[in-house]
Write an enzyme that holds these catalytic residues in place. Structure first.
Site, PDB file in Angstrom:
ATOM      1  N   SER A  42       0.797  -1.227   0.000  1.00 41.50           N
ATOM      2  CA  SER A  42       0.000   0.000   0.000  1.00 41.50           C
ATOM      3  C   SER A  42       0.829   1.277   0.000  1.00 41.50           C
ATOM      4  CB  SER A  42      -0.942   0.013   1.204  1.00 41.50           C
ATOM      5  OG  SER A  42      -0.230   0.144   2.413  1.00 41.50           O
ATOM      6  N   LYS A 119       0.761   4.571   6.918  1.00 42.19           N
ATOM      7  CA  LYS A 119       0.272   5.391   5.814  1.00 42.19           C
ATOM      8  C   LYS A 119       0.940   6.767   5.903  1.00 42.19           C
ATOM      9  CE  LYS A 119      -2.876   2.223   4.808  1.00 42.19           C
ATOM     10  NZ  LYS A 119      -2.752   1.350   3.619  1.00 42.19           N
TER      11      LYS A 119
END
Length: 280
Positions: A42, A119
């Site tokens: 990701s 993230k």
């Protein structure tokens, strides 16, 4: 008799040594740095599957999330951070707290599942975040985007979980072939520039409603924009949603070690060029 006493003393000293080693390791992990292994794609190409790094817990101060999850399946141990430090939960404050900056790569605890995620901090409290035709907009303004070539990688199982990468050329690539992704340089309003990847259009991910970030919470996104479960998706729908301040664990600054194989022991799969690589 003397021999038995000597063996007993040796055993007791060994137990004490192991005990204090565990205590010291636990304090180090809880207060200073937490090891983190990248399990998914990701955050490509900033972080690759198999990158190993230490998260600086001193970056944002301390909350219940600073306590580690302790899971040892072999011995039936499954302790969550809330089991250990739940008394610090639910007030959304931090001890010696410092707020993250836009563009930080941060590890945080998922607000529902309690799993550790990594993230990039995109939205700060009060910001309005929206994706329009694959371009990030912050407070009504499109961020600067410029083409930066193509990110390529082998098409095949990656990491211990054996996940397959997503590719821009999905229709033509086969096992062992070259997986391609469009690469762009994205510059955030505070001047932080980082790469983002594109593998195609998704109406859910690339054209969204406007998200207004609540006070005391943050909006997180993965750099591999079409392969990231992040704040664009609600918690009810299996996403991350907004991340409370107290759920932050720390900032990731540098890749320490990297392996493209299924195990750390496969030295022939080590990525020597990523050792001690700064995270931007």
């Amino acid at each position: 008799m003397a021999k038995a006493e000597g063996e007993s003393s040796f055993l007791w000293e060994t137990i004490k040594t192991i005990f204090w080693a565990l205590i010291i390791a636990g304090v180090f992990r809880s207060v200073f740095f937490q090891p983190f292994w990248i399990p998914s794609g990701s955050m490509k190409d900033t972080l690759l599957v198999g990158d190993f790094l230490f998260v600086n817990k001193m970056s944002y101060g301390y909350s219940y999330a600073s306590c580690p999850n302790i899971r040892i399946q072999r011995f039936g141990i499954d302790l969550d951070a809330k089991d250990l430090c739940g008394f610090l939960d639910n007030d959304n404050t931090r001890l010696f707290g410092s707020e993250p900056e836009r563009g930080d790569v941060a590890v945080f605890r998922h607000p529902v599942s309690g799993e550790d995620y990594i993230k990039r901090v995109i939205g700060l409290p009060g910001d309005r975040i929206q994706m329009i035709d694959s371009v990030l907009h912050i407070n009504g303004e499109a961020v600067e985007m410029e083409p930066a070539g193509t990110f390529v990688e082998p098409y095949g199982p990656q990491g211990p979980q054996g996940r397959m990468p997503r590719c821009f050329n999905d229709a033509t690539v086969g096992l062992g072939g070259t997986c391609e992704k469009e690469r762009f340089l994205e510059t955030l309003p505070n001047g932080v520039t980082h790469s983002v990847l594109n593998v195609g259009y998704s109406s859910r991910a690339d054209d969204t409603a406007v998200f207004t970030v609540p006070e005391g919470e943050y909006f997180m996104m993965g750099d591999n924009r079409d392969n990231s479960t992040d704040s664009r998706f609600s918690q009810a729908g299996g996403g991350v949603g907004f991340v409370p301040y107290e759920n932050l664990i720390g900032r990731a600054n540098r890749v320490i070690f990297s392996s493209a194989g299924r195990s750390l022991l496969f030295f022939w799969d080590w990525r020597g060029d990523r050792f001690l690589e700064p995270i931007e």
